[in-house]
Enzyme design. Sequence first.
Site, PDB file in Angstrom:
ATOM      1  CG  ASN A 178      -2.544  -1.002   0.912  1.00  8.59           C
ATOM      2  OD1 ASN A 178      -3.154  -0.900  -0.018  1.00  8.59           O
ATOM      3  ND2 ASN A 178      -2.162  -1.909   1.489  1.00  8.59           N
ATOM      4  NE  ARG A 190       0.384   1.871  23.865  1.00  6.67           N
ATOM      5  CZ  ARG A 190      -1.563   1.326  23.580  1.00  6.67           C
ATOM      6  NH1 ARG A 190      -1.206   1.753  21.917  1.00  6.67           N
ATOM      7  NH2 ARG A 190      -1.807   1.517  24.611  1.00  6.67           N
ATOM      8  CG  MET A 207       1.592  -5.389  11.773  1.00  5.06           C
ATOM      9  SD  MET A 207      -0.390  -5.563  11.328  1.00  5.06           S
ATOM     10  CE  MET A 207      -0.874  -7.300  12.148  1.00  5.06           C
ATOM     11  NE  ARG A 208       4.731  -0.018  18.819  1.00  2.93           N
ATOM     12  CZ  ARG A 208       4.937  -0.576  20.378  1.00  2.93           C
ATOM     13  NH1 ARG A 208       5.010  -1.961  20.506  1.00  2.93           N
ATOM     14  NH2 ARG A 208       4.564  -0.422  21.238  1.00  2.93           N
ATOM     15  CG  LEU A 242      -0.789   4.139  16.282  1.00  2.00           C
ATOM     16  CD1 LEU A 242      -1.433   5.404  14.827  1.00  2.00           C
ATOM     17  CD2 LEU A 242       0.517   4.982  16.549  1.00  2.00           C
ATOM     18  CG  ASN A 247      -6.098   1.369   9.443  1.00  2.00           C
ATOM     19  OD1 ASN A 247      -4.554   0.724   8.775  1.00  2.00           O
ATOM     20  ND2 ASN A 247      -6.827   0.356   9.775  1.00  2.00           N
ATOM     21  CG  HIS A 267      -9.921  -3.255   8.621  1.00  2.00           C
ATOM     22  ND1 HIS A 267      -9.410  -3.515   9.825  1.00  2.00           N
ATOM     23  CD2 HIS A 267     -10.965  -3.563   8.247  1.00  2.00           C
ATOM     24  CE1 HIS A 267      -9.782  -4.588   9.846  1.00  2.00           C
ATOM     25  NE2 HIS A 267     -10.266  -4.686   9.350  1.00  2.00           N
ATOM     26  CD  GLU A 311      -5.884  -3.471   1.305  1.00  2.00           C
ATOM     27  OE1 GLU A 311      -4.815  -2.910   1.606  1.00  2.00           O
ATOM     28  OE2 GLU A 311      -6.215  -5.138   1.925  1.00  2.00           O
TER      29      GLU A 311
HETATM   30  C1  GRF Z   1      -3.577  -5.055   3.996  1.00  3.36           C
HETATM   31  O1  GRF Z   1      -4.595  -5.675   3.852  1.00  3.36           O
HETATM   32  C2  GRF Z   1      -3.709  -3.823   4.840  1.00  3.36           C
HETATM   33  O2  GRF Z   1      -5.494  -3.517   4.273  1.00  3.36           O
HETATM   34  C3  GRF Z   1      -3.571  -4.381   6.221  1.00  3.36           C
HETATM   35  O3  GRF Z   1      -2.542  -4.641   6.320  1.00  3.36           O
HETATM   36  C4  GRF Z   1      -2.293  -5.688   4.454  1.00  3.36           C
HETATM   37  C5  GRF Z   1      -0.932  -4.563   4.744  1.00  3.36           C
HETATM   38  O4  GRF Z   1      -0.060  -4.893   3.350  1.00  3.36           O
HETATM   39  N1  GRF Z   1      -4.129  -2.933   6.959  1.00  3.36           N
HETATM   40  P1  GRF Z   1       0.619  -4.019   3.057  1.00  3.36           P
HETATM   41  O5  GRF Z   1       1.846  -4.068   3.663  1.00  3.36           O
HETATM   42  O6  GRF Z   1       0.129  -3.077   1.968  1.00  3.36           O
HETATM   43  O7  GRF Z   1       1.095  -4.644   1.468  1.00  3.36           O
END
Ligand code: GRF
Length: 211
Positions: free
Chosen positions: A25, A76, A101-102, A104, A118, A120, A185
């Site tokens: 992304n 944190r 992956m954290r 906030l 973000n 999702h 995405e």
């Molecule tokens: C994606 O599926 C996004 O929606 C989720 O984590 C994944 C990240 O993928 N939050 P990338 O690191 O952008 O390839």
Amino acid sequence: MTEEVFISPRKKGKIAIFISGRGSNFMAIHDAILAGKIDSEIALVFSNKEDAPGLKIARERNLGTLFLDPKVYSSREEHEKEIINELRKRDVDLICLAGYMRVLSSSFCNEFKNSIINIHPALLPSFPGLHVQKKAIDWGARFSGATVHFVTADVDMGPIIIQAVVPVLQDDTEDTLSERILKEEHKIYPEAVKLYFEGRLEVKGRRVYIR
Ligand code: GRF
């Protein structure tokens, strides 16, 4: 009581992208900038994981990168304090979470109110959290998709900017559905960033109006 209204700034913005992994992304947003579709710049690609593949790609693309190891901070809040310093140094206008992956803290979210978004891989508010493509299949949902939303202290629950719908096919596996959602995405995330810096997002309560 009058409702608070936020209108996104119309400007050539400075973006920080937060990643923990692959970074596809992040690349989609950067590619849209390179293609002239978004008139803004990536000021920083930040990661909490030293070995995040996306960080390596960001370096190869000559973008500013930063890794801050959460393990060396006492809390944190201390980790986030350092992140905030780095963001302020670079005058960052918008933080794009892209597989970060954290969670906030609420004080971080408030500090950058209306300035964190973000992506999702599900149609929120269905299937918040992790492994949501598998959850959509296991639930028997006919449709899933992707959501770009503002980030608030309530994880995965902030105002929705754009969604894309993807059918769940009968023979889908977690991988095949994830792949189909990921393609969407990569379209809607750059689009949301573009709208943001065109000054076209108006947030009133839970609703985001595209002007
Ligand atoms: C994606 O599926 C996004 O929606 C989720 O984590 C994944 C990240 O993928 N939050 P990338 O690191 O952008 O390839």
